[in-house]
Design a protein around this motif. Sequence first.
Motif, short mmCIF file in Angstrom:
data_model
loop_
_atom_site.label_atom_id
_atom_site.label_comp_id
_atom_site.label_asym_id
_atom_site.label_seq_id
_atom_site.Cartn_x
_atom_site.Cartn_y
_atom_site.Cartn_z
N PRO A 106 4.16 -32.66 6.88
CA PRO A 106 4.80 -32.98 5.62
C PRO A 106 5.22 -34.44 5.58
CG PRO A 106 6.34 -31.80 7.00
CD PRO A 106 5.02 -31.85 7.74
N PHE A 107 5.31 -34.98 4.39
CA PHE A 107 5.67 -36.38 4.21
C PHE A 107 6.88 -36.48 3.30
CE2 PHE A 107 2.22 -35.06 1.39
CZ PHE A 107 2.85 -35.17 0.16
N ALA A 108 7.55 -37.60 3.36
CA ALA A 108 8.67 -37.85 2.45
C ALA A 108 8.11 -38.47 1.17
CB ALA A 108 9.67 -38.80 3.11
N ASN A 109 8.58 -38.01 0.03
CA ASN A 109 8.10 -38.54 -1.25
C ASN A 109 8.25 -40.05 -1.32
OD1 ASN A 109 7.54 -35.93 -1.99
ND2 ASN A 109 9.22 -35.75 -3.44
N ALA A 110 9.39 -40.56 -0.89
CA ALA A 110 9.63 -42.00 -0.95
C ALA A 110 8.64 -42.75 -0.06
CB ALA A 110 11.07 -42.32 -0.52
N GLU A 111 8.27 -42.16 1.06
CA GLU A 111 7.32 -42.80 1.97
C GLU A 111 5.94 -42.92 1.32
OE1 GLU A 111 5.81 -42.33 6.60
OE2 GLU A 111 6.63 -40.58 5.57
N VAL A 112 5.50 -41.88 0.63
CA VAL A 112 4.20 -41.93 -0.06
C VAL A 112 4.24 -42.99 -1.15
CG1 VAL A 112 2.61 -40.66 -1.57
CG2 VAL A 112 3.57 -39.55 0.45
N LEU A 113 5.29 -42.99 -1.96
CA LEU A 113 5.41 -43.95 -3.04
C LEU A 113 5.44 -45.39 -2.51
CD1 LEU A 113 5.80 -44.62 -6.03
CD2 LEU A 113 8.26 -44.28 -5.69
N ASP A 114 6.26 -45.63 -1.50
CA ASP A 114 6.35 -46.98 -0.92
C ASP A 114 5.01 -47.42 -0.33
OD1 ASP A 114 9.02 -47.02 -1.64
OD2 ASP A 114 9.76 -46.68 0.41
N THR A 115 4.32 -46.51 0.33
CA THR A 115 3.05 -46.85 0.96
C THR A 115 1.98 -47.15 -0.08
OG1 THR A 115 3.60 -45.50 2.90
CG2 THR A 115 1.27 -46.04 2.56
N VAL A 116 1.88 -46.33 -1.12
CA VAL A 116 0.88 -46.56 -2.16
C VAL A 116 1.16 -47.89 -2.87
CG1 VAL A 116 -0.01 -45.70 -4.38
CG2 VAL A 116 0.27 -44.14 -2.44
N ASN A 117 2.41 -48.18 -3.17
CA ASN A 117 2.75 -49.46 -3.81
C ASN A 117 2.42 -50.64 -2.89
OD1 ASN A 117 3.65 -48.84 -6.46
ND2 ASN A 117 5.54 -48.03 -5.61
N ALA A 118 2.70 -50.50 -1.61
CA ALA A 118 2.38 -51.57 -0.66
C ALA A 118 0.88 -51.77 -0.53
CB ALA A 118 3.00 -51.26 0.70
N LEU A 119 0.12 -50.68 -0.55
CA LEU A 119 -1.34 -50.80 -0.48
C LEU A 119 -1.88 -51.52 -1.71
CD1 LEU A 119 -2.28 -47.29 0.91
CD2 LEU A 119 -2.55 -49.47 2.08
N LYS A 120 -1.36 -51.20 -2.88
CA LYS A 120 -1.79 -51.87 -4.12
C LYS A 120 -1.48 -53.35 -4.06
CE LYS A 120 -2.46 -52.34 -8.73
NZ LYS A 120 -3.35 -53.44 -8.98
N ALA A 121 -0.34 -53.69 -3.49
CA ALA A 121 0.10 -55.08 -3.43
C ALA A 121 -0.59 -55.85 -2.30
CB ALA A 121 1.61 -55.15 -3.24
N GLY A 122 -1.34 -55.13 -1.47
CA GLY A 122 -1.99 -55.79 -0.33
C GLY A 122 -1.02 -56.10 0.78
N ALA A 123 0.13 -55.42 0.78
CA ALA A 123 1.17 -55.72 1.75
C ALA A 123 1.02 -54.96 3.06
CB ALA A 123 2.54 -55.43 1.14
N LEU A 124 0.05 -54.06 3.12
CA LEU A 124 -0.20 -53.33 4.37
C LEU A 124 -1.60 -53.67 4.86
CD1 LEU A 124 1.11 -49.71 3.70
CD2 LEU A 124 2.19 -51.49 5.05
N GLY A 125 -1.69 -54.01 6.12
CA GLY A 125 -3.00 -54.23 6.73
C GLY A 125 -3.52 -52.92 7.28
N GLN A 126 -4.54 -52.99 8.09
CA GLN A 126 -5.06 -51.79 8.74
C GLN A 126 -3.95 -51.13 9.53
OE1 GLN A 126 -8.22 -51.66 7.00
NE2 GLN A 126 -8.80 -50.62 8.85
N VAL A 127 -4.03 -49.83 9.69
CA VAL A 127 -3.03 -48.99 10.33
C VAL A 127 -2.30 -49.71 11.44
CG1 VAL A 127 -2.65 -46.82 11.49
CG2 VAL A 127 -4.49 -47.01 9.89
#
Length: 127
Positions: A106-127
């Motif tokens: 299971p995942f935390a809702n806030a974690e999914v939202l933060d991660t998707v937003n960071a991916l869109k912004a290019g703020a996360l690199g490879q794992v």
Amino acid sequence: MSKRVLLVEDEPNIIEAIRFILSRDGWAVDTHVDGASAVDKVLAGPPDVLVLDVMLPGKSGFDILKELRAEPATVDLPVLMLTAKGQGRDRELAERYGVTCFMTKPFANAEVLDTVNALKAGALGQV
């Protein structure tokens, strides 16, 4: 600026939870439940971010990811892989195939939202 995510997931409860948290933040959420046709769905109109389950009917998320990384149009597509299978070898396989981010259920809702937003912004690199 539009924000479009494609969620490839076959569990109705997870689909509804992710759709709710992302749409509330302004995301347009498309869903797809079949692994066998998921690559065609992505290639027909690549989203800003792909959220991909591992265990899907027809084809695994690992196979889908591997195929998408071989396509010029999706080689750099941000992909968040969600899985109930959190073993180290699953993460290693996802990394080998080019996943951007890996998250276990299971995942935390806030974690999914933060991660998707960071991916869109290019703020996360490879794992």
